[in-house]
Design a protein around this motif. Structure first.
Motif, PDB file in Angstrom:
ATOM      1  N   ASN A  18       0.849  -1.190   0.000  1.00 51.50           N
ATOM      2  CA  ASN A  18       0.000   0.000   0.000  1.00 51.50           C
ATOM      3  C   ASN A  18       0.880   1.234   0.000  1.00 51.50           C
ATOM      4  O   ASN A  18       1.774   1.361   0.837  1.00 51.50           O
ATOM      5  N   TYR A  20       0.393   5.365  -0.099  1.00 48.61           N
ATOM      6  CA  TYR A  20      -0.519   6.499  -0.031  1.00 48.61           C
ATOM      7  C   TYR A  20       0.266   7.761  -0.385  1.00 48.61           C
ATOM      8  O   TYR A  20       1.279   8.065   0.235  1.00 48.61           O
ATOM      9  N   PHE A  22       0.111  11.032   0.160  1.00 48.50           N
ATOM     10  CA  PHE A  22      -0.452  12.129   0.929  1.00 48.50           C
ATOM     11  C   PHE A  22       0.293  13.426   0.612  1.00 48.50           C
ATOM     12  O   PHE A  22       1.510  13.432   0.424  1.00 48.50           O
ATOM     13  N   GLY A  31      -7.081   7.814   3.711  1.00 50.54           N
ATOM     14  CA  GLY A  31      -6.336   7.052   2.720  1.00 50.54           C
ATOM     15  C   GLY A  31      -7.012   5.720   2.444  1.00 50.54           C
ATOM     16  O   GLY A  31      -6.992   5.200   1.344  1.00 50.54           O
ATOM     17  N   CYS A  98      -4.779  10.522   6.698  1.00 52.56           N
ATOM     18  CA  CYS A  98      -3.622  11.343   6.338  1.00 52.56           C
ATOM     19  C   CYS A  98      -3.359  12.321   7.476  1.00 52.56           C
ATOM     20  O   CYS A  98      -4.179  13.192   7.755  1.00 52.56           O
TER      21      CYS A  98
END
Length: 166
Positions: A18, A20, A22, A31, A98
């Protein structure tokens, strides 16, 4: 739990990375929205620098931050774990938020459920003090029910709950 044998032999697993992305503009956003994992359990190597994982406290219902601990793995029980354990294990609602504008990564291994056999609590976990909570069901049927009912937080599992005859 006092069980022996090859209880999970042949159960498929899924490996996921995973990432993310941000940014300062996404601080406070989700997220990964609130959910439970559908399978038996998940083993996570969380980002050791960036936090964001939150879980619902079973007793109070409040979101609790799960801060990363360097050098550790996080084990999370999923919906099948709750059904298989006859309610002894708890499927944890969680999400990723986030908290800062930077890339956040985690690695997860999902132990899903049997491909062909039904998911059901072993006989050793069912007795007069702990009656069977869920009817046997296939992982694929459960996965499809979660999708069709749009129930990402374990609610679909209740549709397999044994109904009382009393």
């Amino acid at each position: 739990m006092g069980l022996e044998g090859e209880l999970f032999k042949g159960w498929p697993c899924q490996f996921r990375l995973n990432k993310y992305h941000f940014t300062p503009q996404t601080i406070g956003s989700s997220g990964a929205p609130m959910h439970t994992d559908a399978g038996f359990l998940t083993i996570v190597q969380d980002d050791e620098i960036v936090s964001g994982l939150e879980a619902v406290d079973k007793k109070f219902g409040a979101l609790v931050p799960i801060d990363p601990v360097p050098g550790t793995l996080l084990v999370n029980i999923g919906d099948l774990g709750k059904a298989w354990s006859n309610g002894r294990f708890y499927n944890v609602k969680h999400r990723v938020q986030c908290n800062e504008g930077t890339i956040c990564m985690s690695i997860a291994l999902f132990v899903l459920g049997p491909k062909e056999a039904k998911v059901e609590a072993p006989a050793q976990l069912v007795d007069s003090d702990n009656p069977r909570l869920f009817v046997p069901f296939s992982f694929e049927d459960y996965r499809m029910l979660r999708i069709s009912t749009r129930s990402p937080t374990g609610g679909a599992l209740e549709l397999f709950r044994v109904t009382s005859t009393a």
